[in-house]
Design a protein around this motif. Structure first.
Motif, PDB file in Angstrom:
ATOM      1  N   GLU A 295       3.798  13.815   2.131  1.00 21.43           N
ATOM      2  CA  GLU A 295       3.826  15.271   2.060  1.00 21.43           C
ATOM      3  C   GLU A 295       5.176  15.819   2.524  1.00 21.43           C
ATOM      4  OE1 GLU A 295       0.534  16.547   4.337  1.00 21.43           O
ATOM      5  OE2 GLU A 295      -0.979  16.035   2.793  1.00 21.43           O
ATOM      6  N   GLU A 296       5.790  15.171   3.557  1.00 18.70           N
ATOM      7  CA  GLU A 296       7.112  15.618   4.015  1.00 18.70           C
ATOM      8  C   GLU A 296       8.150  15.411   2.925  1.00 18.70           C
ATOM      9  OE1 GLU A 296       8.020  13.576   7.551  1.00 18.70           O
ATOM     10  OE2 GLU A 296       6.490  14.579   8.791  1.00 18.70           O
ATOM     11  N   GLU A 297       8.059  14.283   2.242  1.00 19.23           N
ATOM     12  CA  GLU A 297       9.037  14.039   1.170  1.00 19.23           C
ATOM     13  C   GLU A 297       8.839  15.011   0.025  1.00 19.23           C
ATOM     14  OE1 GLU A 297       8.576  10.020   0.047  1.00 19.23           O
ATOM     15  OE2 GLU A 297       9.575   9.195   1.837  1.00 19.23           O
ATOM     16  N   GLU A 298       7.569  15.358  -0.266  1.00 22.89           N
ATOM     17  CA  GLU A 298       7.339  16.330  -1.336  1.00 22.89           C
ATOM     18  C   GLU A 298       7.862  17.701  -0.941  1.00 22.89           C
ATOM     19  OE1 GLU A 298       3.228  16.245  -2.135  1.00 22.89           O
ATOM     20  OE2 GLU A 298       3.223  14.248  -3.095  1.00 22.89           O
TER      21      GLU A 298
ATOM     22  N   ASP B 157      10.409  18.274   1.087  1.00 22.19           N
ATOM     23  CA  ASP B 157      11.879  18.236   1.040  1.00 22.19           C
ATOM     24  C   ASP B 157      12.392  18.222  -0.387  1.00 22.19           C
ATOM     25  OD1 ASP B 157      11.776  18.204   3.762  1.00 22.19           O
ATOM     26  OD2 ASP B 157      11.995  16.004   3.922  1.00 22.19           O
ATOM     27  N   GLY B 158      11.545  17.886  -1.340  1.00 18.17           N
ATOM     28  CA  GLY B 158      11.956  17.864  -2.755  1.00 18.17           C
ATOM     29  C   GLY B 158      12.756  16.657  -3.133  1.00 18.17           C
ATOM     30  N   ASP B 159      12.710  15.604  -2.319  1.00 15.71           N
ATOM     31  CA  ASP B 159      13.474  14.399  -2.644  1.00 15.71           C
ATOM     32  C   ASP B 159      12.829  13.598  -3.779  1.00 15.71           C
ATOM     33  OD1 ASP B 159      15.143  15.151  -0.662  1.00 15.71           O
ATOM     34  OD2 ASP B 159      14.230  13.845   0.879  1.00 15.71           O
ATOM     35  N   GLU B 160      11.519  13.726  -3.941  1.00 14.84           N
ATOM     36  CA  GLU B 160      10.804  12.898  -4.914  1.00 14.84           C
ATOM     37  C   GLU B 160      10.550  13.694  -6.187  1.00 14.84           C
ATOM     38  OE1 GLU B 160      10.047   9.794  -4.810  1.00 14.84           O
ATOM     39  OE2 GLU B 160      10.721   9.424  -2.760  1.00 14.84           O
ATOM     40  N   ASP B 161      10.705  13.043  -7.269  1.00 17.96           N
ATOM     41  CA  ASP B 161      10.384  13.633  -8.568  1.00 17.96           C
ATOM     42  C   ASP B 161       8.880  13.518  -8.802  1.00 17.96           C
ATOM     43  OD1 ASP B 161      10.447  14.735 -11.003  1.00 17.96           O
ATOM     44  OD2 ASP B 161      11.504  13.105 -12.011  1.00 17.96           O
ATOM     45  N   GLU B 162       8.337  14.500  -9.530  1.00 19.93           N
ATOM     46  CA  GLU B 162       6.895  14.470  -9.774  1.00 19.93           C
ATOM     47  C   GLU B 162       6.482  13.281 -10.630  1.00 19.93           C
ATOM     48  OE1 GLU B 162       5.775  18.144 -11.445  1.00 19.93           O
ATOM     49  OE2 GLU B 162       6.157  19.327  -9.624  1.00 19.93           O
TER      50      GLU B 162
ATOM     51  N   ILE C 230       0.859  -1.187   0.000  1.00 18.56           N
ATOM     52  CA  ILE C 230       0.000   0.000   0.000  1.00 18.56           C
ATOM     53  C   ILE C 230       0.887   1.226   0.000  1.00 18.56           C
ATOM     54  CG2 ILE C 230      -1.820  -1.223   1.252  1.00 18.56           C
ATOM     55  CD1 ILE C 230      -0.977   0.289   3.765  1.00 18.56           C
ATOM     56  N   PRO C 231       0.352   2.399  -0.396  1.00 21.42           N
ATOM     57  CA  PRO C 231       1.190   3.613  -0.419  1.00 21.42           C
ATOM     58  C   PRO C 231       1.640   4.008   0.997  1.00 21.42           C
ATOM     59  CG  PRO C 231      -0.814   3.905  -1.713  1.00 21.42           C
ATOM     60  CD  PRO C 231      -0.992   2.644  -0.938  1.00 21.42           C
ATOM     61  N   LEU C 232       2.673   4.862   1.029  1.00 16.90           N
ATOM     62  CA  LEU C 232       3.148   5.421   2.298  1.00 16.90           C
ATOM     63  C   LEU C 232       2.071   6.295   2.913  1.00 16.90           C
ATOM     64  CD1 LEU C 232       6.774   6.452   1.311  1.00 16.90           C
ATOM     65  CD2 LEU C 232       6.122   4.572   2.807  1.00 16.90           C
ATOM     66  N   PRO C 233       2.098   6.474   4.196  1.00 12.90           N
ATOM     67  CA  PRO C 233       1.127   7.381   4.812  1.00 12.90           C
ATOM     68  C   PRO C 233       1.224   8.770   4.205  1.00 12.90           C
ATOM     69  CG  PRO C 233       2.187   6.061   6.484  1.00 12.90           C
ATOM     70  CD  PRO C 233       2.924   5.768   5.229  1.00 12.90           C
ATOM     71  N   ARG C 234       0.081   9.469   4.167  1.00 14.08           N
ATOM     72  CA  ARG C 234       0.031  10.774   3.508  1.00 14.08           C
ATOM     73  C   ARG C 234       0.980  11.770   4.172  1.00 14.08           C
ATOM     74  NH1 ARG C 234      -3.195  13.304   0.015  1.00 14.08           N
ATOM     75  NH2 ARG C 234      -4.579  11.478  -0.089  1.00 14.08           N
ATOM     76  N   ALA C 235       1.139  11.711   5.484  1.00 16.11           N
ATOM     77  CA  ALA C 235       2.036  12.663   6.153  1.00 16.11           C
ATOM     78  C   ALA C 235       3.469  12.475   5.686  1.00 16.11           C
ATOM     79  CB  ALA C 235       1.939  12.491   7.673  1.00 16.11           C
TER      80      ALA C 235
END
Length: 1025
Positions: free
Chosen positions: A862-865, A867-872, A854-859
Motif C-alpha cells: 500500500e505504501e508503494e502504491e 508513492d506511485g512507484d509501481e505501475d498498475e 510470497i507477495p510483499l506484506p500488504r502495508a
C-alpha cells in the motif's frame, strides 16, 4: 344329318333311356356333367401324362369341340375353357417328353451335326474313340453345301420348295476350347445377406418347441413301457440332423431323472421310462452321474444301415388281392352276389358305421344299380338321419347319375331335417343357380333366411341378387339383415353398398338411421365408432370435407378420449390431408392430450407426465398469442392451463418422506411462475406460494427453494419487508443451510453488509461445525478490508470442536496470510497444524511454502502504491523462499513419519522431496534423497488365526534395516550390489539405462568413498525379482 336329340345322346352316354319329357328338362345338366367328366379325366392324368395316349387326348378334345357348338351360357364356356387349358398343358408336357431314339431331342446337337453334314466342321478323330461327346474343329476352306441337305429334305417331303428366311444366322465359327484362368470371384453387394437376427420371440418360440418335443419323446417311451435300444429309439435312418436332435431331447429326460439309461445283460445301451427321483432320494445317497455320448456321421451311417437291414428282414410281404376277370353275365351275377353278401355282413356287424354304408351304396352305384344304391342310402338314413356326410354322398350319387330331380328332393329333405347345417343350404342354392333356376334359388334363400343364419349366408344371398343386377332386392335384404343382426359392421356394409351403386342419399340415410338407432347412450356410442368412421370416410370420398369434419367432431365429443384412439387417428389423418394448419395442430394437440390422460388414469402421481402435460398446454397458449387469437380464446386456453395445474397439485404425495415430494414441489413453482410471467396475475401467484408453503410439513422437512423463490417474487414486486419476513419465518420455523445461504446472498446483493454479518452469526450459531460457513464469513470481512475481523473469525473457527472438514478452514486461513504477505504468521499456523495433525500432506505443503515466494506484506504494497512507484499493470512484487528451511522441514517430516512407522507416507514424502531436490538442489542432495528411498521385498510371517506361513510384500527402508539388523544388513547390501552390477551389464549390452535397485546405491557409495559408515543409498524403489 343327326337331330339335336340324337347328337346329344351320342355325346352324353346314359340319356338314351330317359323319357322325352324328362330328357328335355335335364339335357343341359347332363351336358355340363359330361364336360366336367372330360375335365376330370384330363386333370387326373396331369401328374403322369404317359398314362393317357395321344389318340385318347385327341378323342377327348374332339368330343369337347362337338360339345362347344352347343354352348349358350357363360358357365358352360367357363367349363369348356378350363378343359381346353388342361388339355393344352398336357399336350405341351407330352411334346417336351418326346424322345428320338434312346436320348431326348437336343437342338444344339442337331444343328452341329447338320453343319457337319453340309461340310462346315469335322469331328476330332482322336477324341472320337474315347469320348461319347464329340468335339468339332473349324474347316475354314469349306462352305456349307445347302443343296446336299435340300436333296435329303425333298426326298422326305412333297411340298413345293419356296424361299424362306432363317430366324437367325447359322454361325459355323466354333472356337476351340481353351482353358481360361479363374479370376477372383467378386461378390455382388446386392446378393449379400445379413445374418438372421434373433429376437426374444424367436428364443421363446424355440424353447417352447424344445419342451414340446421332449414331451413327445416322454409319451412315446411311456407307450413302449419297457426297455428299448437307445439307437433304435433315437436314430432316423434318413436324417442325421434329426437323429442328433432326438439325442438332444432325450438328454433332458435323462437329466431330470424321468428316463433311465443303462446297459442291458446283452451289453446293449437301453433306455426306459422310470419314476423321477425326489429330494428325499437324493438326500438318501442317490447321486447323478454324467455320461458322454459320442455320435458322429460314421456312427449314424453304420446304425442306420443296420436298422434298415433289420426292418427289411422283418417286413412281411403285403397281401394283394388276386385280380378277377369276369367273362360272362353268370360270373358277373355271382360276383355281385358275393360282394353284396360281404357288404351285408359288414353292415350287420357294424350297423352304426356310416363308412360301411357309404362303401356299399357307392359300389352299387358303380354297378349302375341306382335303385339298389338308393335303397341302401335310405336304410343308412334310417340308422343316422343327421349324418351330413351321408346326405352329401347321397346327393352326389344322384347328380353323377344325372338324376337332378332326385338330388333336388334330397336337398329339400336334408335342409328340412338339418336347417342349421349351412353346407347343405349352399349345395342346394348352387344346384338351383347352376340349373339357371334363379327363382328357385331365391326361394331356397328365403327358406334359409327364416332360420337367421350367420353373416356369410346373408352375404351369399346379396351376391346372388347382385350377380343378376337386382340391386333393389339386395337393398331389401340388407334391411332384413339389419333387423336380425343390428351390428355396426352390417350398417357399414349396407352404407358402402348404397354408395357403390350411386344412391348417395340412401347411403346417408342408412348411416343416419344407424346413429339414431344407437342413440345417446355412452356404451352404445362407443360401439358405433365404426359407423362414425365409415360415414366420415364416405363424405371424404365425396369431397364433402366439412360434413366429414362435423361427423368426426360430433363423435369425438361424445366418446371418451381414452376409448377413441382409432377414431382419433382417422381424424388426424383426415386433417393432415384436407385440413388447415390450425385444425391440424389442434388435432395433434388433442391426440397428445388423450395420451397424457390415459397415462394419468393409470397413475395419477406420475409427476413427469404432469410436467409434460402442463408444458403442452402452455405451448398451446403461446401459439394462440402468436397467431393473434381473440381474448375469449386466450382466456379459454389460460383457464385450461390453470385446470391442469390445479389437477396436478391436487395429487399430494403420500407419507411423510421427502423423496416423494421432490418432483411434486416443482409443480407449485411452475404454477406460480406461469401466473407471474405469462398471465401477470401477481395476486394469484402470491396465493399459490402461500398455499404451497402451508402444504409442506416443515416440522419433518422443508424446501429452501420454495422459500427463496417466494422471497425473490416479493422483491420483484418491490416488497422488501415481506421478502425479509418470509425468509426470517423460514429460518425460525425450519433452519436450513440453503435458507441461510439464500438470505445472506440476498442481503449482500442489496449491500446490507451489517444484516449479512448478523445472518452469518445466526448461521454459525445454528451450525458451528460448518467450515465453509466460517470461510465465507471470513471472505466477506476480507472483501470489506476488515482484516482483524477476518483473523478473529478464522481463529474462532479453527478453535471449534468438532469441526467438519477442518483442513479446508486451515488452508483458507494459511492462504489468507500468504496473500497478506505474512510469512511468519503463516509459518506459525503451519507449526500449529503440524502439531495438531502431522499429516504427510501438511508437511509437504509446509516445505513447499518455505521454498516458494510470497507477495510483499500488504502495508508495504500500500505504501508503494501511495508513492506511485509501481505501475498498475506491473506484476506484484514477491519475497523469495528459503530452500534450506524447506530441507529442514523435509527432514523433520521424515523423522516424524519414521517415528510413527508410517511407511507409505514416508515414500510419498521422499518422492516429493526428490522432485524438489532435482529442481532446487545439487546432485549430492539428490543422491542423499535417493539413498533414503526404500525397496519392495517379500516377507514371511505366520498367521495367528490359521497358523500358516504367509508371504506378503513389504516396504523396507535402508536405515530401518541397518538399525534393526546390523549384521544381516551388510550381507543384504552386498547381494543387492551384485544384482545391480549384473543388471547394469545386461542393460549396457542392450543400450538400456543403469538404475540402482534396493540397497545397491548404498554399496556403490561405500565403494566410491571407502567409508563403511556412510549412509546407504537406494534407488527409487525397484521391485525385487
Amino acid at each position: 344329318m343327326k337331330s339335336r336329340r340324337e347328337l346329344t345322346e351320342s355325346l352324353v352316354p346314359g340319356l338314351e333311356g330317359l323319357p322325352r319329357v324328362e330328357y328335355w328338362d335335364d339335357w343341359i345338366a347332363a351336358i355340363a356333367e359330361t364336360r366336367r367328366s372330360l375335365a376330370k379325366t384330363v386333370e387326373e392324368h396331369q401328374s403322369n401324362p404317359n398314362d393317357l395316349t395321344a389318340e385318347q387326348l385327341m378323342k377327348q378334345v374332339q368330343q369337347a369341340d362337338m360339345l362347344f357348338d352347343k354352348v349358350k351360357g357363360p358357365q358352360e364356356a367357363t367349363l369348356d375353357s378350363h378343359f381346353l387349358l388342361m388339355a393344352s398343358s398336357m399336350g405341351a408336357q407330352k411334346a417336351r417328353a418326346m424322345k428320338s431314339g434312346s436320348g431326348a431331342f437336343d437342338v444344339d446337337e442337331f444343328v452341329a451335326r447338320l453343319v457337319t453334314f453340309m461340310g462346315g466342321q469335322k469331328p476330332l478323330e482322336d477324341n472320337a474313340a474315347d469320348n461319347s461327346d464329340e468335339e468339332f474343329v473349324d474347316n475354314p476352306g469349306s462352305k456349307l453345301e445347302w443343296a446336299k441337305i435340300g436333296r435329303k429334305a425333298l426326298a422326305k417331303s412333297r411340298r413345293v420348295p419356296v424361299m424362306g428366311y432363317m430366324l437367325g444366322p447359322l454361325s459355323i465359327e466354333q472356337k476351340k476350347r481353351t482353358a481360361a484362368k479363374r479370376s477372383k470371384l467378386e461378390k455382388n453387394q446386392e446378393d449379400l445377406r445379413k445374418p438372421q437376427e434373433l429376437k426374444e420371440d424367436d428364443i421363446s418360440r424355440s424353447q417352447n418347441e424344445t419342451t414340446k418335443n421332449v414331451a413327445i419323446l416322454e409319451s412315446i417311451l411311456t407307450e413302449i413301457g419297457g426297455e428299448i435300444n437307445v439307437f433304435r429309439f433315437v436314430i432316423n435312418p434318413k436324417d442325421f440332423a434329426q437323429s442328433v436332435e432326438n439325442i438332444f431331447y432325450l438328454s433332458f429326460l435323462i437329466r431330470d431323472g424321468k428316463v433311465a439309461f443303462e446297459t442291458s445283460e446283452d451289453g446293449e445301451p437301453v433306455v426306459y421310462i422310470c419314476e423321477q427321483p425326489s429330494d428325499a432320494d437324493y438326500a438318501g445317497g442317490l447321486q447323478k452321474r454324467q455320461k458322454v455320448f459320442e455320435f458322429d456321421m460314421t456312427t449314424w451311417k453304420i446304425t442306420a444301415e443296420q436298422l434298415l437291414r433289420e426292418a427289411q428282414e422283418r417286413q412281411e410281404t403285403a397281401f394283394r388281392a388276386p385280380k378277377q376277370r369276369v367273362e360272362d353275365f353268370e360270373e358277373l351275377h355271382e360276383y355281385r352276389g358275393r360282394k353284396r353278401k360281404e357288404f351285408e355282413e359288414r353292415i350287420r356287424r357294424t350297423r352304426g358305421s356310416i363308412k360301411e354304408w357309404l362303401q356299399y351304396a357307392n359300389w352299387e352305384a358303380s354297378q349302375n344299380e341306382f335303385a339298389r344304391s338308393r335303397s341302401i342310402f335310405e336304410r343308412a338314413l334310417d340308422v343316422d338321419p343327421r349324418s351330413v356326410q351321408l346326405w352329401l354322398s347321397y346327393t352326389e350319387m344322384e347328380l353323377k347319375s344325372r338324376n337332378v330331380q332326385h338330388a333336388r328332393n334330397l336337398y329339400d329333405r336334408a335342409v328340412t331335417l338339418l336347417p342349421r347345417i349351412d353346407q347343405l343350404w349352399y349345395k342346394y342354392v348352387f344346384l338351383e343357380e347352376l340349373l339357371q333356376n334363379v327363382p328357385g334359388a331365391r326361394q331356397v334363400f328365403e327358406r334359409w333366411m327364416q332360420w337367421e343364419p350367420d353373416d356369410k349366408a346373408w352375404q351369399a344371398y346379396i351376391k346372388l341378387e347382385e350377380r343378376y343386377n337386382e340391386m333393389d332386392r339386395a337393398s331389401t335384404i340388407y334391411e332384413r339383415w339389419i333387423a336380425v343382426r343390428p351390428e355396426p359392421r352390417v350398417w357399414v356394409k349396407w352404407g358402402k353398398f348404397e354408395e357403390e351403386r350411386g344412391k348417395l342419399d340412401k347411403a346417408r340415410e342408412v348411416f343416419q338411421t344407424a346413429l339414431e338407432f344407437y342413440g345417446d347412450d355412452e356404451e352404445q356410442i362407443e360401439k358405433a365408432q365404426a359407423v362414425f368412421g365409415a360415414f366420415a370416410k364416405m363424405e371424404t370420398r365425396l369431397k364433402e370435407y366439412e360434413r366429414a369434419r362435423v361427423i368426426y367432431k360430433f363423435a369425438l365429443s361424445r366418446i371418451l378420449r381414452s376409448k377413441s384412439a382409432g377414431l382419433y387417428a382417422s381424424y388426424t389423418k383426415f386433417e393432415k390431408q384436407h385440413g388447415t394448419r390450425n385444425t391440424l395442430e389442434n388435432t395433434v394437440l388433442g391426440k397428445r392430450r388423450i395420451q397424457y390422460e390415459d397415462e394419468l388414469t393409470q397413475d395419477g402421481r406420475n409427476y413427469d407426465v404432469w410436467f409434460d402435460y402442463t408444458r403442452l398446454e402452455e405451448g398451446a397458449l403461446q401459439d394462440l398469442r402468436e397467431e393473434g387469437a381473440t381474448p375469449e380464446e386466450e382466456e379459454s386456453a389460460t383457464t385450461r392451463v390453470r385446470e391442469i395445474y390445479e389437477r396436478a397439485v391436487a395429487q399430494v404425495p403420500p407419507g411423510g418422506e421427502k423423496r416423494h415430494w421432490r418432483r411434486y414441489i416443482f409443480l407449485w413453482l411452475n404454477y406460480a411462475l406461469f401466473e407471474e410471467i405469462e398471465v401477470k396475475d401477481y395476486a394469484r401467484a402470491r396465493q399459490i406460494f402461500q398455499t404451497a408453503v402451508t402444504l409442506v410439513p416443515h416440522k419433518q422437512f422443508t424446501f429452501a427453494k420454495l422459500w427463496v423463490m417466494f422471497a425473490k417474487f416479493e422483491i420483484r414486486r418491490l416488497d422488501l419487508p415481506s421478502a425479509r419476513k418470509i425468509l426470517g419465518t423460514a429460518i425460525g420455523m425450519c433452519p436450513k443451510e440453503a435458507l441461510f445461504k439464500g438470505y445472506i446472498e440476498l442481503e449482500i446483493e442489496l449491500r446490507e453488509f451489517d444484516r449479512a454479518r448478523t445472518l452469518y452469526e445466526k448461521y454459525l450459531e445454528f451450525d458451528s461445525a460448518n467450515s465453509p460457513a466460517w470461510i465465507k464469513f471470513a471472505e466477506l470481512e476480507s472483501q470489506l478490508q476488515d482484516f482483524d475481523r477476518t483473523r478473529a473469525i478464522f481463529e474462532l473457527g479453527i478453535s471449534q470442536s468438532p469441526l467438519s472438514m477442518p483442513e479446508l478452514l486451515w488452508k483458507a486461513y494459511i492462504d489468507f496470510e500468504i496473500e497478506e504477505g505474512e510469512r511468519d504468521t503463516a509459518r506459525s499456523l503451519y507449526e500449529r497444524l503440524v502439531a495438531l495433525s502431522g499429516h504427510v500432506k501438511v508437511w509437504i505443503s509446509y516445505a513447499m511454502f518455505e521454498a516458494e515466494p510470497i507477495p510483499l506484506p500488504r502495508a508495504v504494497r500500500e505504501e508503494e502504491e501511495e508513492d506511485g512507484d509501481e505501475d498498475e499493470d506491473a506484476e506484484v512484487r514477491t519475497v523469495p523462499g528459503d530452500t534450506a528451511l524447506a530441507r529442514v522441514v523435509f527432514e523433520r517430516a521424515y523423522k516424524d513419519l519414521k517415528s510413527k512407522a508410517l511407511k507409505s507416507e514416508r515414500v510419498a514424502l521422499l518422492s516429493v522431496w526428490k522432485t524438489f531436490e532435482e529442481v532446487n538442489g545439487s546432485e549430492a542432495d539428490v543422491a542423499k534423497v535417493e539413498g533414503m528411498m526404500p525397496i519392495s521385498t517379500r516377507r514371511r510371517h505366520v498367521d495367528e488365526e490359521t497358523g500358516e506361513t504367509i508371504e506378503d510384500w513389504d516396504i523396507v527402508f535402508a536405515d530401518d534395516e541397518r538399525e534393526a539388523n546390523p549384521t544381516s544388513f551388510k550381507f543384504l547390501q552386498m547381494a543387492h550390489a551384485w544384482k545391480t552390477s549384473q543388471a547394469a551389464q545386461n542393460l549396457g549390452a542392450n543400450g538400456g539405462s543403469n538404475i540402482l535397485s534396493g540397497f545397491a546405491a548404498a554399496s556403490a557409495t561405500k565403494s566410491r568413498d571407502n567409508d563403511a559408515s556412510s549412509e546407504v543409498a537406494s534407488s527409487h524403489g525397484g521391485d525385487e525379482d
